[in-house]
Design a protein around this motif. Structure first.
Motif, short mmCIF file in Angstrom:
data_model
loop_
_atom_site.label_atom_id
_atom_site.label_comp_id
_atom_site.label_asym_id
_atom_site.label_seq_id
_atom_site.Cartn_x
_atom_site.Cartn_y
_atom_site.Cartn_z
N ARG A 1 22.97 -3.96 -56.59
CA ARG A 1 23.45 -3.10 -55.50
C ARG A 1 24.17 -1.84 -55.98
N GLY B 1 22.59 1.55 -54.53
CA GLY B 1 23.49 2.42 -53.77
C GLY B 1 23.29 3.88 -54.13
N GLN C 1 20.02 5.19 -52.42
CA GLN C 1 19.81 4.95 -50.98
C GLN C 1 19.79 6.22 -50.12
N GLN D 1 25.13 7.04 -49.95
CA GLN D 1 26.40 6.39 -50.25
C GLN D 1 27.55 7.39 -50.04
N ARG D 2 28.69 6.87 -49.58
CA ARG D 2 29.87 7.72 -49.33
C ARG D 2 30.97 7.47 -50.36
N ASP E 1 32.99 3.96 -50.23
CA ASP E 1 32.15 2.75 -50.20
C ASP E 1 32.56 1.80 -51.33
N ILE E 2 32.39 0.51 -51.09
CA ILE E 2 32.57 -0.47 -52.16
C ILE E 2 31.26 -1.24 -52.30
N VAL E 3 30.73 -1.28 -53.53
CA VAL E 3 29.47 -1.98 -53.78
C VAL E 3 29.73 -3.16 -54.71
N THR F 1 33.09 -5.74 -58.24
CA THR F 1 32.99 -4.75 -57.16
C THR F 1 33.47 -3.39 -57.65
N GLU G 1 34.55 0.55 -56.32
CA GLU G 1 34.86 1.53 -55.28
C GLU G 1 34.29 2.87 -55.70
N THR H 1 30.43 10.34 -55.65
CA THR H 1 29.03 9.90 -55.71
C THR H 1 28.26 10.62 -56.84
#
Ligand code: BES
Ligand code: MN
Ligand code: ZN
Length: 498
Positions: free
Chosen positions: A229, A233, A236, A326-327, A330-332, A339, A341, A345
């Motif tokens: 992910r 991300g 995307q 993605q912003r 966001d946390i992926v 994870t 943060e 981007t």
């Protein structure tokens, strides 16, 4: 010189065809085979030496047009400097210098591979040929107007006269494979981003099946299923699908753990929502230089039948801003479970590598992992275009890479890692954040990667300054340099084969 060059070898004494090239050292002596050929023009040569103040320095040349007594259109005598001190990379460079002197109109040329210090070996002859091929390369696929009316030849056939043509052919089977690998990497970097999107890059990698590489392509659905992910991300916000390509060459002992090469393959980096300024953004088509190098390297290893098990894994995405992008904030959840943060981007390469490094480590348990990435502008600030940044958790691996760098001229400079840098990427909301601020930007990027390699011996090469747009050299006139293919091929050859 014309940009397509075919190389062949013949034995000393064969009649020269086309432009005749010979070598002299800084004592202005000529080798014994060279003297035999140049005998009819010996006095012309000696007078020209005086007239031209030629001193035999590396790269200097003496040019005799249509000399009477020899049935060739031109004789070029090239200096090599101190003949006794020439190393592998000097022969490669010499090849570049030779190629640079061959006129664009030439269709045929012959180089007498001979020095006063004695016969030049088969390997050195092949290294000269490598330098010729690398220098001759030019990316002109998208130029529709042929350079016709200037009498330029479209292809050059170059014959190298050597003591043992069969041995030179065998050495060329190796060096020619390396040349093809570098050229493949350059082509990929030079291609425009509308042509070379992630699916197209994956198709080009699939062509490595021709040299015996087993290629697997994971598409969006497969990557989502696996849980990459962090990588997904980044992709995307693009209408192009993402890909991960796994390339395997098994030339080593059965069951032996492979060496692994990982590449950042952002086929275009706009920065995403944290968008980059317009000036120079076109250069971000080269943000897949790491992946290009890994692909070129896998080609070279397979084509020269290296006695090693090697895997190449590349993460291919396009970093675009749109409604699905993605912003910041966001946390992926990465493949590793950690994870992240997203703060910026535009710090996307590390997100791609996080998942690909973890995947390669888990799946292959490699002897080491080396990743290559055009990761940070900060490495350009630190090292310019001269060295790539080297980061490693293993001193032996770092030292071996540095030595391979010295041997090939693709040099690296080791940078620090440590807990004080690592804590700069701790996040308020997640396990980590994807930027650590401006200061030490290349180091905090490397710290981020290190969180995805565990105990595996690992080195990271930040090639933002060397993979593209570096100043041209005697063996490279192309924007995409193919940097790293020769370096990592050398690393494998020196320590991990047989
Ligand atoms: N691809 C760039 C780095 C880059 C810059 C490569 C110049 C080649 C030439 C990378 O994705 C990037 O944008 N890095 C940012 C990181 C920052 C947002 C923490 C950078 O270097 O500014
Ligand atoms: Mn970026
Ligand atoms: Zn990038």
């Amino acid at each position: 010189m014309p940009d397509t060059v075919s190389v062949s070898f013949a034995k000393h004494g064969a009649a020269p065809k086309g432009v005749l090239l010979a070598l002299a050292d800084d004592s202005l002596a000529l080798g014994k085979e060279t003297l035999k050929v140049l005998k009819p023009i010996k006095s012309t040569f000696e007078r020209a030496l005086d007239a031209d103040r030629f001193r035999g320095a590396m790269g200097a040349a003496l040019d005799l047009i249509a000399p009477s007594g020899l049935n060739v259109p031109r004789v070029l005598v090239l200096g090599v400097g101190k003949a006794g001190e020439l190393k592998s990379q000097d022969f490669v460079r010499l090849g570049g210098l030779v190629a640079g002197r061959i006129p664009a109109s030439a269709r045929e040329a012959t180089l007498i591979v001979d020095l006063p210090s004695g016969a030049v070996g088969a390997k050195a002859a092949a290294e000269i040929a490598l330098g010729v091929r690398l220098r001759a390369y030019s990316f002109d696929r998208y130029k529709t107007k042929k350079k016709d009316n200037e009498g330029e030849a479209s292809a050059l056939s170059l014959t190298l006269l050597v003591a043992d043509p069969a041995a030179a052919e065998r050495a060329w089977a190796v060096e020619g494979a390396i040349a093809d690998g570098v050229i493949l990497a350059r082509d990929l970097v030079n291609e425009p981003p509308n042509v070379l999107d992630p699916p197209e890059f994956a198709r080009r990698a699939e062509a490595l099946a021709e040299v015996g590489v087993a290629v697997e392509v994971l598409d969006d659905a497969a990557l989502s299923e696996i849980g990459m992910r962090a990588l997904l991300g980044v992709g995307q916000g693009s209408i192009k699908e993402s890909r991960v390509v796994v390339m395997r060459w098994n030339g080593g002992a059965e069951g032996e753990a492979p060496v692994a090469f990982i590449g950042k393959g952002v086929t275009f980096d706009t920065g995403g929502i944290s968008i980059k300024p317009a000036a120079g953004m076109e250069d971000m088509k080269g943000d897949m230089g790491g992946a290009a190098c890994v692909t070129g390297l896998m080609h070279a290893l397979a084509a020269r039948k290296a006695k090693v098990n090697a895997v190449g894994v590349i993460g291919l995405v396009e970093n675009m801003p749109d409604g699905a992008a993605q912003r910041p904030g966001d946390i992926v959840t990465s493949l590793s479970g950690q994870t992240i943060e997203i703060i910026n981007t535009d710090a996307e390469g590390r997100l791609v590598l996080a998942d690909v490094l973890w995947y390669a480590k888990e799946r292959f348990q490699p002897r080491f992992m080396v990743d290559l990435a055009t990761l940070t502008g900060a490495i350009l600030v630190a090292l310019g275009t001269v060295h790539a940044g080297l980061f490693a958790n293993d001193d032996e691996l770092a030292q071996r890479i540095a030595a391979a760098g010295e041997a090939t001229g693709e040099t690296v400079w080791r940078m620090p890692l440590g807990a004080a840098y690592d804590k700069l990427i701790d996040s308020k909301f997640a396990d980590m954040k994807n930027t650590g601020g401006r200061n030490g930007g290349s180091i905090t990027a490397a710290q981020f990667l290190q969180r995805f390699v565990d105990k595996t011996a690992w080195a990271h090469l930040d090639v933002a300054g060397t993979a593209m747009a570096s100043p041209s050299s005697d063996i490279n006139k192309s924007w995409g340099s193919g940097w790293g293919v020769r370096l990592l091929n050398q690393l494998v050859a020196d320590h991990y084969e047989g």
